[in-house]
Design an enzyme around this catalytic site. Structure first.
Site, mmCIF file in Angstrom:
data_model
loop_
_atom_site.group_PDB
_atom_site.id
_atom_site.type_symbol
_atom_site.label_atom_id
_atom_site.label_comp_id
_atom_site.label_asym_id
_atom_site.label_seq_id
_atom_site.Cartn_x
_atom_site.Cartn_y
_atom_site.Cartn_z
ATOM 1 N N LYS A 252 -8.857 -1.797 7.861
ATOM 2 C CA LYS A 252 -7.489 -1.961 7.348
ATOM 3 C C LYS A 252 -6.973 -0.601 6.920
ATOM 4 O O LYS A 252 -7.553 0.050 6.045
ATOM 5 C CB LYS A 252 -7.483 -2.924 6.152
ATOM 6 C CG LYS A 252 -6.139 -2.962 5.384
ATOM 7 C CD LYS A 252 -6.147 -3.952 4.210
ATOM 8 C CE LYS A 252 -4.881 -3.840 3.366
ATOM 9 N NZ LYS A 252 -4.862 -4.770 2.209
ATOM 10 N N ASP A 257 0.512 0.311 -0.065
ATOM 11 C CA ASP A 257 0.833 -1.113 -0.192
ATOM 12 C C ASP A 257 1.708 -1.333 -1.422
ATOM 13 O O ASP A 257 1.222 -1.451 -2.543
ATOM 14 C CB ASP A 257 -0.464 -1.935 -0.299
ATOM 15 C CG ASP A 257 -0.183 -3.432 -0.372
ATOM 16 O OD1 ASP A 257 0.980 -3.833 -0.146
ATOM 17 O OD2 ASP A 257 -1.136 -4.194 -0.641
ATOM 18 N N LYS A 264 4.693 -5.461 -5.757
ATOM 19 C CA LYS A 264 3.675 -5.390 -6.804
ATOM 20 C C LYS A 264 4.280 -4.816 -8.081
ATOM 21 O O LYS A 264 5.139 -3.948 -8.003
ATOM 22 C CB LYS A 264 2.542 -4.443 -6.370
ATOM 23 C CG LYS A 264 1.604 -4.986 -5.329
ATOM 24 C CD LYS A 264 0.525 -3.956 -5.017
ATOM 25 C CE LYS A 264 -0.391 -4.405 -3.898
ATOM 26 N NZ LYS A 264 -1.193 -5.588 -4.203
ATOM 27 N N ASP A 275 -5.320 1.782 -0.035
ATOM 28 C CA ASP A 275 -5.354 0.573 0.794
ATOM 29 C C ASP A 275 -5.652 0.860 2.270
ATOM 30 O O ASP A 275 -5.692 -0.051 3.087
ATOM 31 C CB ASP A 275 -4.034 -0.193 0.639
ATOM 32 C CG ASP A 275 -4.213 -1.703 0.697
ATOM 33 O OD1 ASP A 275 -5.345 -2.173 0.514
ATOM 34 O OD2 ASP A 275 -3.216 -2.401 0.945
ATOM 35 N N ASP A 334 2.781 -9.494 0.296
ATOM 36 C CA ASP A 334 1.697 -8.668 -0.259
ATOM 37 C C ASP A 334 0.338 -9.063 0.333
ATOM 38 O O ASP A 334 -0.652 -8.371 0.129
ATOM 39 C CB ASP A 334 1.685 -8.803 -1.778
ATOM 40 C CG ASP A 334 0.908 -7.682 -2.457
ATOM 41 O OD1 ASP A 334 0.574 -6.691 -1.761
ATOM 42 O OD2 ASP A 334 0.646 -7.801 -3.667
ATOM 43 N N GLU A 336 -0.637 -8.589 3.241
ATOM 44 C CA GLU A 336 -0.298 -7.903 4.497
ATOM 45 C C GLU A 336 -1.518 -7.450 5.271
ATOM 46 O O GLU A 336 -1.464 -7.313 6.489
ATOM 47 C CB GLU A 336 0.611 -6.703 4.195
ATOM 48 C CG GLU A 336 -0.104 -5.392 3.812
ATOM 49 C CD GLU A 336 -0.917 -5.480 2.528
ATOM 50 O OE1 GLU A 336 -0.669 -6.401 1.728
ATOM 51 O OE2 GLU A 336 -1.810 -4.626 2.342
ATOM 52 N N ARG A 338 -4.271 -8.878 6.033
ATOM 53 C CA ARG A 338 -4.744 -9.863 7.016
ATOM 54 C C ARG A 338 -3.805 -9.917 8.216
ATOM 55 O O ARG A 338 -4.228 -10.213 9.338
ATOM 56 C CB ARG A 338 -4.916 -11.232 6.344
ATOM 57 C CG ARG A 338 -3.647 -11.857 5.834
ATOM 58 C CD ARG A 338 -3.898 -12.948 4.790
ATOM 59 N NE ARG A 338 -4.264 -12.396 3.483
ATOM 60 C CZ ARG A 338 -4.570 -13.134 2.424
ATOM 61 N NH1 ARG A 338 -4.563 -14.454 2.505
ATOM 62 N NH2 ARG A 338 -4.873 -12.553 1.280
HETATM 63 N N1 BES Z 1 -4.335 -4.283 -1.049
HETATM 64 C C1 BES Z 1 -4.287 -5.487 -1.792
HETATM 65 C C2 BES Z 1 -5.637 -5.875 -2.406
HETATM 66 C C3 BES Z 1 -6.235 -4.943 -3.430
HETATM 67 C C4 BES Z 1 -6.154 -5.247 -4.779
HETATM 68 C C5 BES Z 1 -6.930 -3.816 -3.050
HETATM 69 C C6 BES Z 1 -6.746 -4.415 -5.711
HETATM 70 C C7 BES Z 1 -7.506 -2.977 -3.974
HETATM 71 C C8 BES Z 1 -7.426 -3.279 -5.306
HETATM 72 C C9 BES Z 1 -3.864 -6.637 -0.885
HETATM 73 O O1 BES Z 1 -2.988 -6.297 0.140
HETATM 74 C C10 BES Z 1 -3.147 -7.630 -1.733
HETATM 75 O O2 BES Z 1 -2.126 -7.292 -2.249
HETATM 76 N N2 BES Z 1 -3.700 -8.835 -1.854
HETATM 77 C C11 BES Z 1 -3.105 -9.846 -2.625
HETATM 78 C C12 BES Z 1 -3.237 -11.133 -1.864
HETATM 79 C C13 BES Z 1 -2.424 -12.278 -2.425
HETATM 80 C C14 BES Z 1 -0.956 -11.976 -2.304
HETATM 81 C C15 BES Z 1 -2.780 -13.534 -1.653
HETATM 82 C C16 BES Z 1 -3.836 -9.924 -3.964
HETATM 83 O O3 BES Z 1 -5.029 -9.673 -4.002
HETATM 84 O O4 BES Z 1 -3.172 -10.184 -4.962
HETATM 85 ZN ZN ZN Z 2 -3.079 -4.364 0.793
HETATM 86 MN MN MN Z 3 -0.975 -6.324 -0.459
#
Ligand code: BES
Ligand code: ZN
Ligand code: MN
Length: 483
Positions: A252, A257, A264, A275, A334, A336, A338
């Protein structure tokens, strides 16, 4: 930094510092014993008085030790003697290096190799290199100073391998640490091209037009909110006969992000330059695999996008068509990573990957479940997962498998499209994310490594400064080495 194997004695090696080890029970490593003897029992006295610690990965600096020609002796805790594996070697050497690298140094010589196997020594070399590398890229006054020369008492072959692993880890860490204004999809792709040229990997870069003609609708949708167009990097390494199975490594590479329209909050966004760590890990591992000339065939893919909120950004409720033909309802922009990986995994399958590993800073939920130090493993093939888990354990990189309960597949069913990009509510968010990815691997043996925790340190460890860690570079190289 020059890195050399040496055979000289700890007492007579001219250096700014020599590093020796002590085990958790207070027993001195072989070279520490020599220093102790030459100095009339100084080390044992300092350990007794607790001026020097024997705790694992604690490093103490002793200036001007009698009988030692180096300017200072660093004593570092190696942990328990019978647990002194690659992970311990990496951390101990890293902690000693990090302490010494707080000031500008000439030569620093490591005398930790103590009847160790060559692979343990190699991990030590890589750890020592990591300990000297800071995240202070833009500071006038640096926090860490790589040594002019890193000397390692041990087999030359271990130093050669350790150096390659160390440089790969360092490449990954640096890419993660550079800010998003420097590292964006196209610039990452150009950096990958430099690496590929340097170490003899083949490289293909798909720009937005090619991505369009390849029907990468899911990846492209994530990039639509950004001024920086997405890229897909495909690295190739052929170390074995053409009919041997192809290992696919997928990363990824969200270079920033913001969350997109599901924006966020600041506190979660501040570290989101990390990210793209999955992509950087794949690049680092590919570099090492090529330089080590491992007898395997590997394809490394990095899906590179910036997740932003521009006027053309994907919206909640949008339905995307992934390269595989599946339709995806976007209910949170968010989620994204996946969406990016859906198309990259599909390309990996198309290119003939027989087994796949993907690495992604995919979910905060993984960090909630396992903490910051442990990666989550999820799979559709237990024996492939066992192999990856064994490699991680061997390298001393903490990972823990999470279950892919079949019942959870229905949590990502959509009323509107084939699937949706989030589960029902936030529970089990690590697993629903993995379930989503599993829809795009066409049944190939696949392991997903969620590195949201270990890819990036918000606080330093004794053996490593804060920022990018290069976690799982060594594990990927180990997996590739197993053929
Ligand atoms: N890049 C983030 C996940 C992340 C969180 C990486 C903390 C490193 C540290 C990912 O894209 C994300 O935002 N995931 C969301 C998913 C949710 C919206 C289903 C999350 O973890 O809140
Ligand atoms: Zn992300
Ligand atoms: Mn995200």
């Amino acid at each position: 930094m020059e890195i050399k194997a040496i055979e000289t004695s700890v007492l007579s090696t001219p250096a700014d510092a020599v590093v020796v080890g002590v085990y958790a029970d207070g027993a001195l490593g072989a070279t520490a014993g020599q220093v102790d003897q030459a100095s009339g029992g100084l080390l044992v006295r300092l350990l007794k008085s607790e001026d020097v610690s024997s705790e694992a990965f604690d490093a103490s600096l002793i200036p001007a030790v009698p009988g030692v020609s180096a300017g200072r002796v660093v004593v570092v805790g190696l942990g328990k003697r019978d647990e002194c594996d690659r992970g311990a070697a990496f951390r101990a050497a890293g902690a000693a290096a990090r302490l010494v690298a707080g000031k500008s140094r000439g030569k620093v010589a490591f005398f930790l190799h103590d009847g160790w196997a060559a692979d343990v020594s190699a991990a030590g070399v890589a750890g020592a290199m990591a300990g000297c590398q800071g995240q202070d890229l833009y500071r006038e006054k640096k926090n860490r100073f790589p040594f002019q020369e890193l000397l390692w008492s041990g087999p030359a072959e271990a130093v050669r391998v350790g150096r390659i692993l160390g440089e790969a880890t360092s490449l990954t860490r640096r890419l993660v640490n550079e800010p998003p204004q420097e590292v964006y999809p196209d610039s990452f792709a150009r950096r990958a091209a430099e690496v590929a040229k340097d170490c003899g990997l083949s490289i293909e870069v798909w720009d937005e037009k090619r991505l369009e003609s390849e029907r990468c609708g899911s990846l492209l949708a994530v990039g639509r909110g950004s001024q920086r167009p997405p890229r897909l990097v495909i690295l190739g390494y052929n170390g074995a006969a053409a009919d041997k199975p192809l290992l696919g490594l997928v990363g990824k590479g969200v270079t920033f992000d913001s969350g997109g329209l599901s924006l966020k909050p600041t506190d979660s966004m501040v570290t989101m330059k990390c990210d793209m760590a999955g992509a950087a890990t794949v690049l680092g591992a590919m570099q090492a695999i090529a330089r080590l000339k491992l007898p395997v065939n590997v394809i490394g893919l990095a899906g590179l996008v910036e997740n932003m909120t521009g006027g053309n950004a994907m919206k909640l409720g949008d339905v995307l068509k992934a390269r595989s033909g599946k339709t995806i309802e976007v209910l949170n922009t968010d989620a994204e990573g996946r969406l990016v990986l859906a198309d990259v995994l599909n390309v990996a399958v198309d290119r003939g990957a027989a087994k796949i590993i993907d690495l992604a800073t995919l979910t905060g939920a993984c960090v909630v479940a396992l903490g910051t130090d442990v990666a989550g493993l999820m799979t559709n093939d237990q024996s492939w997962c066992d192999a990856v888990a064994a490699a991680a354990k061997k390298c001393g990189e903490p990972a823990w498998q999470l279950p892919m309960f079949p019942e959870y597949s229905k949590l990502i069913k959509s009323e509107v499209a084939d699937i949706k990009n989030i589960g029902e509510g936030r529970w089990g968010g690590v697993i629903t994310a993995a379930k989503f990815l599993g829809e795009f691997v066409a049944g190939k043996p696949w392991v997903h490594i969620d590195i949201a925790g270990p890819a990036f340190l918000e606080k330093p460890k004794a053996w490593m400064d804060g920022g990018g860690t290069g976690a799982f570079v060594r594990t990927l190289v180990e997996v590739a080495g197993q053929g």
